[in-house]
Design a protein around this motif. Structure first.
Motif, short mmCIF file in Angstrom:
data_model
loop_
_atom_site.label_atom_id
_atom_site.label_comp_id
_atom_site.label_asym_id
_atom_site.label_seq_id
_atom_site.Cartn_x
_atom_site.Cartn_y
_atom_site.Cartn_z
N VAL A 78 42.77 61.25 44.98
CA VAL A 78 42.89 60.07 45.84
C VAL A 78 43.63 58.96 45.11
O VAL A 78 44.40 58.20 45.68
CB VAL A 78 41.49 59.57 46.25
CG1 VAL A 78 41.59 58.44 47.25
CG2 VAL A 78 40.68 60.72 46.80
N ASP A 85 47.44 53.58 38.12
CA ASP A 85 46.44 52.82 37.40
C ASP A 85 47.04 51.55 36.79
O ASP A 85 46.44 50.49 36.80
CB ASP A 85 45.86 53.72 36.31
CG ASP A 85 44.40 53.38 36.08
OD1 ASP A 85 43.71 53.14 37.09
OD2 ASP A 85 44.00 53.35 34.92
N ARG A 86 48.27 51.71 36.24
CA ARG A 86 48.96 50.53 35.67
C ARG A 86 49.25 49.51 36.75
O ARG A 86 49.11 48.30 36.54
CB ARG A 86 50.26 50.96 35.02
CG ARG A 86 50.06 51.84 33.80
CD ARG A 86 51.40 52.31 33.30
NE ARG A 86 51.22 53.22 32.19
CZ ARG A 86 51.04 52.82 30.93
NH1 ARG A 86 51.06 51.54 30.65
NH2 ARG A 86 50.86 53.69 29.97
N ARG A 88 47.67 49.06 39.51
CA ARG A 88 46.43 48.40 39.94
C ARG A 88 46.00 47.33 38.96
O ARG A 88 45.49 46.28 39.34
CB ARG A 88 45.32 49.44 40.13
CG ARG A 88 45.50 50.25 41.38
CD ARG A 88 44.42 51.27 41.54
NE ARG A 88 43.09 50.66 41.55
CZ ARG A 88 41.98 51.34 41.70
NH1 ARG A 88 42.02 52.64 41.86
NH2 ARG A 88 40.82 50.75 41.71
N THR A 89 46.21 47.60 37.67
CA THR A 89 45.88 46.58 36.67
C THR A 89 46.78 45.36 36.86
O THR A 89 46.31 44.22 36.81
CB THR A 89 46.04 47.15 35.25
OG1 THR A 89 45.28 48.35 35.18
CG2 THR A 89 45.55 46.17 34.22
N PHE A 91 48.16 44.36 39.56
CA PHE A 91 47.66 43.71 40.77
C PHE A 91 46.48 42.79 40.45
O PHE A 91 46.45 41.61 40.83
CB PHE A 91 47.26 44.82 41.74
CG PHE A 91 46.68 44.37 43.04
CD1 PHE A 91 47.50 44.00 44.08
CD2 PHE A 91 45.30 44.35 43.21
CE1 PHE A 91 46.95 43.60 45.28
CE2 PHE A 91 44.77 43.95 44.42
CZ PHE A 91 45.59 43.58 45.45
N GLY A 92 45.54 43.34 39.68
CA GLY A 92 44.36 42.56 39.31
C GLY A 92 44.71 41.37 38.44
O GLY A 92 44.22 40.26 38.65
N VAL A 93 45.61 41.60 37.47
CA VAL A 93 46.00 40.51 36.57
C VAL A 93 46.70 39.42 37.38
O VAL A 93 46.46 38.21 37.18
CB VAL A 93 46.93 41.05 35.46
CG1 VAL A 93 47.57 39.90 34.70
CG2 VAL A 93 46.12 41.92 34.51
N LEU A 95 46.27 38.63 40.52
CA LEU A 95 45.24 37.87 41.25
C LEU A 95 44.52 36.91 40.32
O LEU A 95 44.26 35.76 40.67
CB LEU A 95 44.23 38.83 41.87
CG LEU A 95 44.45 39.26 43.30
CD1 LEU A 95 43.34 40.21 43.71
CD2 LEU A 95 44.43 38.06 44.22
N ALA A 96 44.23 37.40 39.11
CA ALA A 96 43.53 36.56 38.14
C ALA A 96 44.37 35.34 37.79
O ALA A 96 43.86 34.22 37.70
CB ALA A 96 43.18 37.36 36.90
N ALA A 99 44.43 32.94 40.91
CA ALA A 99 43.15 32.24 41.07
C ALA A 99 42.90 31.32 39.88
O ALA A 99 42.33 30.24 40.02
CB ALA A 99 42.01 33.25 41.21
N LEU A 103 41.65 27.49 39.58
CA LEU A 103 40.46 27.08 38.84
C LEU A 103 40.80 26.07 37.75
O LEU A 103 40.01 25.20 37.45
CB LEU A 103 39.80 28.32 38.21
CG LEU A 103 39.12 29.27 39.19
CD1 LEU A 103 38.72 30.55 38.49
CD2 LEU A 103 37.89 28.61 39.80
#
Lengths: 173, 547
Positions: A78, A85-86, A88-89, A91-93, A95-96, A99, A103
């Motif tokens: 899936v 995986d890279r 997705r990382t 993507f997460g970074v 967003l961080a 955000a 902040l």
């Protein structure tokens, strides 16, 4: 092993020429996005389009083995190929980062997502004797920084990571 | 400023948790830890916010209504977040259910499943729910709805079997159509009233002449918007997506969808129709069967008919289901019907000005308080039951009634949790469900609606019927082979029990809860305070936020 044997020479040559152009336009859109047309989203889409071109012309193995140095093994899981995986990382970074800029404003006692900008001009006091100093230091080296640019970088990573993950998963099937 | 920063705190906690779980997605254990910590922090942030709102902190000199201007742009142009008693009440029930459903998920969803983005999606859904409860900007409400729905789409299709994909496809298409209508209605409202800020819209609708607004389109547009909220809340005739979606989703997600996400539709109806549109200047409706000149004179009967149909259809359909999840899904249609008829009585109360005994003062307050308490009851009890169903599935391997029987003797802890939650759904004192049903009946009596009393009675009887059937078929009787060979999952049972104990605790210590519900009802009806707290009464150019 050579890549893209099943595409024509024309396609490979055109891809080699257009790829840097697309990426440069993407970066320029990213840099001007905080006060001119452009921004993280459109720059991200353009970057993802450049990668899509590489995928189509040279194949997914090329991106994975040459750029990231990973072994390519197409599997039916899936999660898709390892390169996802890279993405997705990324993507997460992204967003961080986005955000985080919001902040950051709160650390200065301002509401979430408050942004600021400033135009910095080097002082021409000691270099006034140079002909055209005003133009050189007042206009050419004028620097306009904006925290919204950091937010745009976050958006850029999100879009690049998200779109490439989709391309890799769907393309891998 | 520090107090007002608290308004955005629950939203940020959920957002940061979602991002962190995404960043550490390669390390499943770290991800679980971050997710659990985030769930606890969310409860903490909500508790602090509720404490501040309940102790009377407020913006622009209005007690108990905190406002927050995102990005420091003043109202009505910037996005305003508002935390008043109504938002605080909804956030409170969200916090309890979300934490326990999260604890359940960590034990329930298998390793591979957790790796595939379960935790980020769960927290993004929480971000959407929280944003919807806090925002005072109608377009921003649409955005939060989308955030919530995007995550729920993936969570519904999580197991990716043919049945799940079919249910999710239906759910996605339906909600996309709903979102398109919502956008259309919001665009129409914007072009009619010239604003997206709910407080500003309420102010303009109250005085249409000086803002150059024609009121007639507002009724039609608000009706389109109403359809979308009814769809989200799963009220008849927009209920048919509910059973398939709830069955397809993992149990803790069903618990969240039934317990919390449905309530977002209810909240939006209360906030927009009672705070914003009810405030509109009298208009000549000239519609058959509508008496009165307020928008609520139109929505009151509509709410009543939809609520009544939901109670009957949900209750009757729940009686002869073949498995636990279907029964619970139809039951939620019926239970939301109770909430909606309470809203109908409140709408009637607003239009006709019916009085009710203290501490309510009016049927409007009583009806809204009833709807809120019933929402709380449904959130706790239905979430507990869905989690119980998940625990049965994990232990026994099936939730079909034909495979079940005699669970009570085999797994007494789980059965106790199920029993208490089911009694709360039926409405047995001293559980919170009793007070929910009691308030709905009280509202019906004070509204003088014999038909309403009859309906509520019928709904209560149907509830007893299907709950009894579930208990008899699943928990009592001959112990089935599957149950005999079950491996009890005590961690899962604990979350069910905790929710059941909360339902019991809320019922035993009911005074502060009913006070909070009455304050929330008053907050929903006090449009003037809402406008003033956003900082709009003086002039359009005033700087909105408290800074």
């Amino acid at each position: 092993m050579s890549y893209g044997d099943d595409t024509t020479v024309i396609a490979r040559t055109v891809a080699r020429i257009t790829l840097p152009l697309v990426l440069v336009v993407a970066i320029s859109l990213l840099f001007q996005g905080h006060n001119l047309p452009g921004g993280g989203f459109i720059a991200g889409v353009l970057t993802a389009a450049a990668f899509a071109l590489v995928y189509i012309v040279f194949g997914m193995e090329y991106v994975q083995e040459t750029i990231f140095g990973d072994e390519y093994e197409p599997d039916g899981s899936v999660a898709g190929p390892a390169v996802v995986d890279r993405y997705r990382t990324l993507f997460g970074v992204g967003l961080a980062v986005a955000a985080g800029t919001g902040l950051g404003a709160m650390a200065f006692g301002k509401p979430f997502l408050t942004h600021t900008d400033e135009v910095v001009k080097p002082s021409t006091e000691y270099v006034a004797w140079i002909p055209g100093a005003d133009f050189i230091f007042g206009t050419l080296f004028k620097f306009h920084w904006a925290t919204a640019f950091l937010f745009d970088i976050g958006v850029y990573f999100v879009v690049v990571g998200g779109l490439l993950a989709i391309l890799a998963v769907v393309g891998g099937e | 400023m520090a107090t007002e920063q608290l308004v955005v705190a629950p939203l940020l906690v959920a957002l940061v948790t979602a991002i962190l779980t995404l960043v550490v997605h390669r390390y499943v254990r770290a991800q679980k830890a971050v997710s659990a910590l985030g769930g606890v922090a969310y409860v903490g942030a909500v508790a602090m916010l509720i404490q501040r709102v309940r102790s009377g902190a407020g913006s622009h000199g209005v007690e108990g209504v905190l406002t927050y201007q995102l990005s420091n742009w003043g109202a009505p142009f910037g996005i305003t977040l508002v935390a008043d008693d109504l938002s605080a009440f909804m956030l409170g029930l969200t916090a309890v259910v979300s934490l326990l459903a999260l604890a359940f998920s960590i034990l329930y969803v298998d390793e591979a499943g957790q790796r595939v983005s379960y935790h980020p999606l769960y927290h993004f859904m929480l971000v959407g729910v929280t944003g919807s409860f806090l925002t005072a900007d109608i377009f921003n409400l649409f955005v939060w709805f989308e955030v919530m729905l995007m995550s729920s789409y993936v969570l519904v299709v999580f197991y990716s079997g043919p049945r799940h994909t079919k249910a999710a496809l239906q759910y996605v298409v339906l909600n996309l159509v709903g979102s398109a209508f919502m956008l259309l209605a919001i665009g129409g409202l914007y072009s009619t009233t010239g604003t997206l800020n709910m407080a500003d819209m309420a102010r303009r609708l109250a005085d249409p002449a000086s803002f150059g607004i024609t009121l007639a389109p507002v009724l039609g547009l608000s009706a389109v918007l109403f359809v979308v909220f009814a769809l989200k809340a799963g009220i008849v005739p927009f209920q048919w997506w509910v059973p398939a979606a709830y069955r397809a989703a993992p149990a803790p997600v069903s618990a969240m969808l039934a317990g919390v996400v449905k309530k977002v539709g209810i909240y939006a109806i209360i906030r927009l129709y009672f705070t914003v549109f009810a405030n509109a200047a009298p208009m000549d409706l000239a519609l058959p069967g509508v008496v009165g000149e307020s928008t609520l004179a139109f929505f009151g009967p509509v709410l009543f008919i939809m609520g009544a149909a939901s109670i009957i259809l949900g209750g009757v359909a729940a009686v002869n289901r073949d498995n636990v999840d279907d029964l619970l899904a139809y039951s939620s249609i019926g239970q939301v019907g109770f909430i909606v008829i309470a809203l109908a009585f409140a709408a009637g109360g607003v239009v006709a000005g019916w009085q009710a005994p203290e501490p309510y003062g009016s049927v409007a307050v009583l009806g809204l308080a009833a709807a809120l308490v019933y929402s709380l009851n449904h959130a706790l009890a239905k979430a507990a039951l869905f989690l119980a169903s998940g625990a049965v599935y994990e232990s026994v391997g099936s939730i079909e009634f034909e495979d079940l029987g005699g669970i009570a003797g085999r797994m007494p802890l789980l059965s106790a949790g199920f029993f208490v939650a089911a009694l709360s759904l039926v409405g047995i004192p001293p559980l919170v469900g009793f007070f929910g049903k009691f308030l709905v009946f009280d509202a019906a009596v004070n509204a003088g609606s014999n038909l309403g009393i009859g309906l509520a009675l019928l709904g209560a009887i149907l509830t007893i019927a299907y709950v009894t059937r579930a208990w008899n078929r699943g928990f009592w009787g001959e112990r089935s082979e599957a149950v005999e060979q079950a491996t009890p999952q005590y961690g899962l049972f604990a979350t069910v029990l905790v929710l059941a104990v909360v339902a019991l605790g809320v019922g035993v210590a009911f005074d502060p809860v009913v006070e909070a519900a009455i304050d929330a009802a008053n907050a929903a009806l006090e449009t003037g305070d809402y406008i003033e707290a956003v900082g709009l009464e003086d002039s359009l150019t005033s700087d909105g936020g408290g800074h």
